[in-house]
Motif scaffolding. Structure first.
Motif, PDB file in Angstrom:
ATOM      1  N   THR A   1      -2.964  -0.339  -3.553  1.00 46.49           N
ATOM      2  CA  THR A   1      -2.789   0.885  -4.323  1.00 46.49           C
ATOM      3  C   THR A   1      -1.309   1.228  -4.452  1.00 46.49           C
ATOM      4  O   THR A   1      -0.486   0.818  -3.628  1.00 46.49           O
ATOM      5  CB  THR A   1      -3.515   2.076  -3.665  1.00 46.49           C
ATOM      6  OG1 THR A   1      -2.987   2.273  -2.341  1.00 46.49           O
ATOM      7  CG2 THR A   1      -5.012   1.817  -3.595  1.00 46.49           C
ATOM      8  N   ALA A   2      -0.989   1.978  -5.492  1.00 48.06           N
ATOM      9  CA  ALA A   2       0.375   2.452  -5.720  1.00 48.06           C
ATOM     10  C   ALA A   2       0.300   3.779  -6.457  1.00 48.06           C
ATOM     11  O   ALA A   2      -0.735   4.136  -7.030  1.00 48.06           O
ATOM     12  CB  ALA A   2       1.172   1.432  -6.529  1.00 48.06           C
ATOM     13  N   HIS A   3       1.405   4.500  -6.446  1.00 46.06           N
ATOM     14  CA  HIS A   3       1.456   5.772  -7.163  1.00 46.06           C
ATOM     15  C   HIS A   3       1.306   5.525  -8.663  1.00 46.06           C
ATOM     16  O   HIS A   3       1.782   4.530  -9.204  1.00 46.06           O
ATOM     17  CB  HIS A   3       2.780   6.489  -6.890  1.00 46.06           C
ATOM     18  CG  HIS A   3       2.791   7.910  -7.352  1.00 46.06           C
ATOM     19  ND1 HIS A   3       2.997   8.258  -8.670  1.00 46.06           N
ATOM     20  CD2 HIS A   3       2.605   9.079  -6.683  1.00 46.06           C
ATOM     21  CE1 HIS A   3       2.944   9.572  -8.799  1.00 46.06           C
ATOM     22  NE2 HIS A   3       2.713  10.098  -7.613  1.00 46.06           N
TER      23      HIS A   3
ATOM     24  N   MET B   1       0.090  12.984   0.854  1.00 43.04           N
ATOM     25  CA  MET B   1      -0.916  13.382  -0.127  1.00 43.04           C
ATOM     26  C   MET B   1      -1.614  12.171  -0.746  1.00 43.04           C
ATOM     27  O   MET B   1      -2.775  12.255  -1.161  1.00 43.04           O
ATOM     28  CB  MET B   1      -0.276  14.228  -1.229  1.00 43.04           C
ATOM     29  CG  MET B   1       0.116  15.630  -0.793  1.00 43.04           C
ATOM     30  SD  MET B   1       1.018  16.538  -2.083  1.00 43.04           S
ATOM     31  CE  MET B   1      -0.279  16.771  -3.312  1.00 43.04           C
ATOM     32  N   GLN B   2      -0.923  11.037  -0.801  1.00 44.49           N
ATOM     33  CA  GLN B   2      -1.522   9.830  -1.368  1.00 44.49           C
ATOM     34  C   GLN B   2      -2.677   9.299  -0.518  1.00 44.49           C
ATOM     35  O   GLN B   2      -3.489   8.511  -1.000  1.00 44.49           O
ATOM     36  CB  GLN B   2      -0.469   8.729  -1.527  1.00 44.49           C
ATOM     37  CG  GLN B   2       0.640   9.078  -2.501  1.00 44.49           C
ATOM     38  CD  GLN B   2       1.635   7.941  -2.673  1.00 44.49           C
ATOM     39  OE1 GLN B   2       1.774   7.372  -3.736  1.00 44.49           O
ATOM     40  NE2 GLN B   2       2.328   7.594  -1.601  1.00 44.49           N
TER      41      GLN B   2
ATOM     42  N   PRO C   1       9.885  10.634  -5.630  1.00 45.87           N
ATOM     43  CA  PRO C   1       9.776   9.186  -5.839  1.00 45.87           C
ATOM     44  C   PRO C   1       9.190   8.765  -7.178  1.00 45.87           C
ATOM     45  O   PRO C   1       9.451   7.650  -7.648  1.00 45.87           O
ATOM     46  CB  PRO C   1       8.885   8.739  -4.674  1.00 45.87           C
ATOM     47  CG  PRO C   1       9.145   9.743  -3.599  1.00 45.87           C
ATOM     48  CD  PRO C   1       9.333  11.046  -4.315  1.00 45.87           C
ATOM     49  N   ASP C   2       8.404   9.629  -7.824  1.00 47.18           N
ATOM     50  CA  ASP C   2       7.797   9.249  -9.104  1.00 47.18           C
ATOM     51  C   ASP C   2       8.801   9.207 -10.246  1.00 47.18           C
ATOM     52  O   ASP C   2       8.506   8.659 -11.313  1.00 47.18           O
ATOM     53  CB  ASP C   2       6.631  10.184  -9.451  1.00 47.18           C
ATOM     54  CG  ASP C   2       6.984  11.661  -9.345  1.00 47.18           C
ATOM     55  OD1 ASP C   2       7.993  12.000  -8.702  1.00 47.18           O
ATOM     56  OD2 ASP C   2       6.238  12.491  -9.887  1.00 47.18           O
ATOM     57  N   TYR C   3       9.993   9.755 -10.034  1.00 50.40           N
ATOM     58  CA  TYR C   3      11.000   9.761 -11.100  1.00 50.40           C
ATOM     59  C   TYR C   3      11.484   8.340 -11.400  1.00 50.40           C
ATOM     60  O   TYR C   3      11.391   7.856 -12.538  1.00 50.40           O
ATOM     61  CB  TYR C   3      12.172  10.661 -10.701  1.00 50.40           C
ATOM     62  CG  TYR C   3      13.240  10.800 -11.767  1.00 50.40           C
ATOM     63  CD1 TYR C   3      13.009  11.567 -12.903  1.00 50.40           C
ATOM     64  CD2 TYR C   3      14.473  10.182 -11.635  1.00 50.40           C
ATOM     65  CE1 TYR C   3      13.987  11.702 -13.884  1.00 50.40           C
ATOM     66  CE2 TYR C   3      15.451  10.311 -12.598  1.00 50.40           C
ATOM     67  CZ  TYR C   3      15.210  11.071 -13.731  1.00 50.40           C
ATOM     68  OH  TYR C   3      16.179  11.195 -14.699  1.00 50.40           O
TER      69      TYR C   3
ATOM     70  N   MET D   1       0.844  -1.187   0.000  1.00 53.33           N
ATOM     71  CA  MET D   1       0.000   0.000   0.000  1.00 53.33           C
ATOM     72  C   MET D   1       0.885   1.245   0.000  1.00 53.33           C
ATOM     73  O   MET D   1       2.037   1.213   0.411  1.00 53.33           O
ATOM     74  CB  MET D   1      -0.906   0.015   1.237  1.00 53.33           C
ATOM     75  CG  MET D   1      -1.777  -1.214   1.375  1.00 53.33           C
ATOM     76  SD  MET D   1      -3.049  -1.318   0.111  1.00 53.33           S
ATOM     77  CE  MET D   1      -4.174  -0.035   0.677  1.00 53.33           C
ATOM     78  N   ALA D   2       0.316   2.351  -0.472  1.00 50.64           N
ATOM     79  CA  ALA D   2       1.050   3.607  -0.468  1.00 50.64           C
ATOM     80  C   ALA D   2       1.477   3.958   0.960  1.00 50.64           C
ATOM     81  O   ALA D   2       0.708   3.840   1.906  1.00 50.64           O
ATOM     82  CB  ALA D   2       0.177   4.722  -1.043  1.00 50.64           C
ATOM     83  N   ARG D   3       2.715   4.389   1.106  1.00 48.43           N
ATOM     84  CA  ARG D   3       3.253   4.708   2.430  1.00 48.43           C
ATOM     85  C   ARG D   3       2.771   6.052   2.932  1.00 48.43           C
ATOM     86  O   ARG D   3       2.392   6.926   2.157  1.00 48.43           O
ATOM     87  CB  ARG D   3       4.787   4.735   2.384  1.00 48.43           C
ATOM     88  CG  ARG D   3       5.425   3.374   2.422  1.00 48.43           C
ATOM     89  CD  ARG D   3       6.876   3.479   2.853  1.00 48.43           C
ATOM     90  NE  ARG D   3       7.696   4.219   1.900  1.00 48.43           N
ATOM     91  CZ  ARG D   3       8.999   4.450   2.085  1.00 48.43           C
ATOM     92  NH1 ARG D   3       9.603   4.022   3.169  1.00 48.43           N
ATOM     93  NH2 ARG D   3       9.681   5.098   1.187  1.00 48.43           N
ATOM     94  N   THR D   4       2.853   6.231   4.234  1.00 50.46           N
ATOM     95  CA  THR D   4       2.589   7.535   4.836  1.00 50.46           C
ATOM     96  C   THR D   4       3.910   8.284   4.983  1.00 50.46           C
ATOM     97  O   THR D   4       4.996   7.700   4.902  1.00 50.46           O
ATOM     98  CB  THR D   4       1.940   7.394   6.213  1.00 50.46           C
ATOM     99  OG1 THR D   4       2.894   6.784   7.113  1.00 50.46           O
ATOM    100  CG2 THR D   4       0.683   6.547   6.147  1.00 50.46           C
ATOM    101  N   GLY D   5       3.802   9.576   5.238  1.00 53.89           N
ATOM    102  CA  GLY D   5       5.001  10.377   5.426  1.00 53.89           C
ATOM    103  C   GLY D   5       5.817   9.935   6.621  1.00 53.89           C
ATOM    104  O   GLY D   5       7.054   9.912   6.586  1.00 53.89           O
ATOM    105  N   GLU D   6       5.143   9.560   7.696  1.00 58.65           N
ATOM    106  CA  GLU D   6       5.853   9.122   8.895  1.00 58.65           C
ATOM    107  C   GLU D   6       6.580   7.810   8.647  1.00 58.65           C
ATOM    108  O   GLU D   6       7.704   7.610   9.116  1.00 58.65           O
ATOM    109  CB  GLU D   6       4.877   8.995  10.065  1.00 58.65           C
ATOM    110  CG  GLU D   6       5.540   8.692  11.396  1.00 58.65           C
ATOM    111  CD  GLU D   6       6.580   9.737  11.816  1.00 58.65           C
ATOM    112  OE1 GLU D   6       7.527   9.353  12.535  1.00 58.65           O
ATOM    113  OE2 GLU D   6       6.445  10.914  11.409  1.00 58.65           O
TER     114      GLU D   6
END
Length: 535
Positions: free
Chosen positions: A67-69, A47-48, A103-105, A1-6
């Motif tokens: 989910t993923a970016h 933001m995700q 990270p999207d790069y 799953m998409a990670r959190t900022g923390e």
């Protein structure tokens, strides 16, 4: 799953070896040299999970609901490319285009690699295409932030690795074991590596066939034993305050030299090994490089929007907005923003099918790489234009926010350094922001970054002689030449106008979204090998 900022910030505390100012840094996420930039990345991850952004930034990987970016999604339609662009644009706007290695790069690169894993097939018994797929899925499912370094620390650029005074300074394999390979040497300009989870190592410049030990590509965590990162000066740590240097404080990705001293790389994380052609062609025979350039173009589009907005604000602040020559200059900036934006959208609309069997698509390669070529000079021209607009006001500013807070000095500043209808604080704030992005150490680094992060002009401009469809342009001239002859001139009864072209070859002419030239994969159309690899 998409990670959190923390979760991202905690991942930075993994024992990695970072050196700055002669000292080893511990606790990267909270260190004064990196903490605000780390928080900027953490904000992207958060933001995700924000309902306002989640559907734009992420996609559902499979029927389990994972989910993923969007950058990890392998596009198979025009709609997929549009969704990908919207996600990248949203993240770009969160940093005003001033973080180039979000990270999207690298997620974009891996989507390209995983869409064409056969490119990594070698004569080895090891299944490198399977390694590529496994790494892609691991990065996607773990929402891993990966940096890369593909530049070699060569002392003499005229010579191949083997002819350097000390060839061992370039990263290469020193031995192999049953469990993996052992590498030593260095890679340079690892932008954002200190703030990443791991790094991907490769090379983009052509190697000679004698440089097989350097023809490698692999991933490695940044806390690997024997791996050391040597940071450049931290603009974040030297920033006076958020008010005085806002972008230096929040968006300094840092750039590092990565030194490997007998670092062990497991076989499953190796996807190019002692294979000179594949080390080069991984960028050109997969969509990976095009996806990366597309991400960079979307980010630069955002950055140019910000700079144009800055120019408009400054012109209105200093009262020059009504001056005809200033209005012409501002109009030129706006036109150039929309011109570059149009290249991004055109590459997307005139997409190419990279692989007929899998249906994988990519933005138009010729347009994308043309944007790569035009971007550096465009950015430099924006910086120059805004500096001229500012004049001496860009440098004659109070030393810090403390001047504004002192009652006596603040009163003098309010009287002598002000702007109609805005007051001194707003003027100082705007001009300090302008100086930070245009003239500070951070700003100067960004100008140099935009010039060279995708290679030197002498390297990337000639690629358009292959990738820019020059045959289309020449075919128009051929059509004109074939439309008349010497016999036509001798025939007095011939119409004195050029007849319509007898033969016009329009390869890949744009007639709407997804017009593709031919039925074969685009990677098979052009011999992209460097001259030394061609028969």
């Amino acid at each position: 799953m998409a990670r959190t900022g923390e979760e991202y910030r905690k991942g930075l505390e993994d024992g990695r070896e970072v050196w700055l100012d002669g000292k080893r840094i511990t606790q990267v996420a909270d260190h004064p040299a990196f903490r605000h930039s780390a928080r900027s990345i953490a904000r992207l991850y958060d933001m995700q999970h924000d309902p306002a952004y989640r559907d734009v930034l992420t996609y559902t990987v499979d029927d389990t609901g994972r989910t993923a970016h969007r950058a990890f999604q392998i596009p198979r339609s025009y709609e997929d490319l549009v969704a990908r662009r919207k996600a990248i644009k949203l993240w770009s706007e969160a940093t005003f285009g001033y973080m180039g290695r979000t990270p999207d790069y690298k997620a974009s690169m891996w989507a390209g690699f995983a869409s064409a894993p056969h490119v990594f097939t070698s004569d080895s018994t090891r299944d490198y295409p399977a390694h590529v797929i496994a790494q892609y899925e691991r990065l996607r499912d773990g929402d891993v932030f990966q940096a890369h370094s593909i530049a070699n620390p060569m002392v003499d650029k005229r010579k191949p690795v083997r002819d350097q005074v000390d060839p061992s300074i370039v990263l290469g394999v020193v031995r192999e074991t049953d469990s993996g390979i052992v590498v030593s040497g260095a890679k340079t300009v690892a932008t954002g590596a200190i703030l990443s989870d791991e790094i991907q190592i490769g090379t983009i410049e052509p190697l000679s066939f004698d440089d097989r030990d350097n023809a490698l590509a692999f991933t490695v965590p940044l806390n690997a034993s024997g791996l050391r990162m040597i940071a450049r000066r931290s603009y974040e740590r030297s920033a006076e305050s958020l008010f005085d240097q806002p972008f230096s404080t929040c968006f300094d990705e840092n750039d590092a030299t990565v030194v490997f001293q007998d670092v062990h790389i497991p076989w499953e994380k190796v996807f190019v090994y002692r294979d000179v052609p594949t080390a080069y062609l991984q960028w050109w025979d997969t969509p990976g490089f095009v996806y990366m350039c597309n991400q960079s173009a979307i980010r630069l589009w955002t950055k140019l929007e910000f700079l144009a907005g800055l120019a408009l604000k400054i012109a209105k602040l200093n009262g020059s907005f009504a001056v005809p020559t200033v209005r012409m200059a501002l109009g030129q900036l706006i036109a150039q923003v929309h011109g570059f934006r149009s290249m991004v959208l055109a590459a997307e609309a005139d997409y190419e099918v990279h692989n007929e069997l899998t249906g994988v698509v990519q933005p138009n390669r010729s347009i994308t790489l043309s944007g790569r070529a035009l971007g550096p000079s465009l950015y430099v021209s924006f910086v120059s234009a805004i500096k001229e607009l500012c004049g001496s006001a860009l440098i004659q500013l109070p030393s810090s926010y403390r001047d504004l807070l002192d009652p006596e000095e603040g009163a003098l500043i309010e009287r002598y350094i002000t702007a109609p209808g805005e007051g001194s604080r707003r003027r100082v704030q705007l001009m300090k922001l302008a100086w930070d992005v245009l003239g500070s150490e951070f700003g100067s680094r960004h100008e140099q970054y935009e010039r060279f992060y995708l290679g030197a002009p002498y390297a990337f401009l000639p690629t358009l002689l292959n990738e820019g469809q020059p045959g289309v342009f020449e075919s128009l001239v051929d059509a004109a030449l074939e439309s008349y002859s010497l016999d036509d001139a001798l025939d007095e009864t011939a119409a004195m106008v050029l007849p319509f072209g007898k033969r016009i070859l329009r390869v890949g002419a744009a007639e709407g979204p997804g017009i593709v030239s031919g039925a074969t994969p685009v990677s098979a159309k052009i011999d992209r090998r460097p001259p030394m690899m061609r028969s």
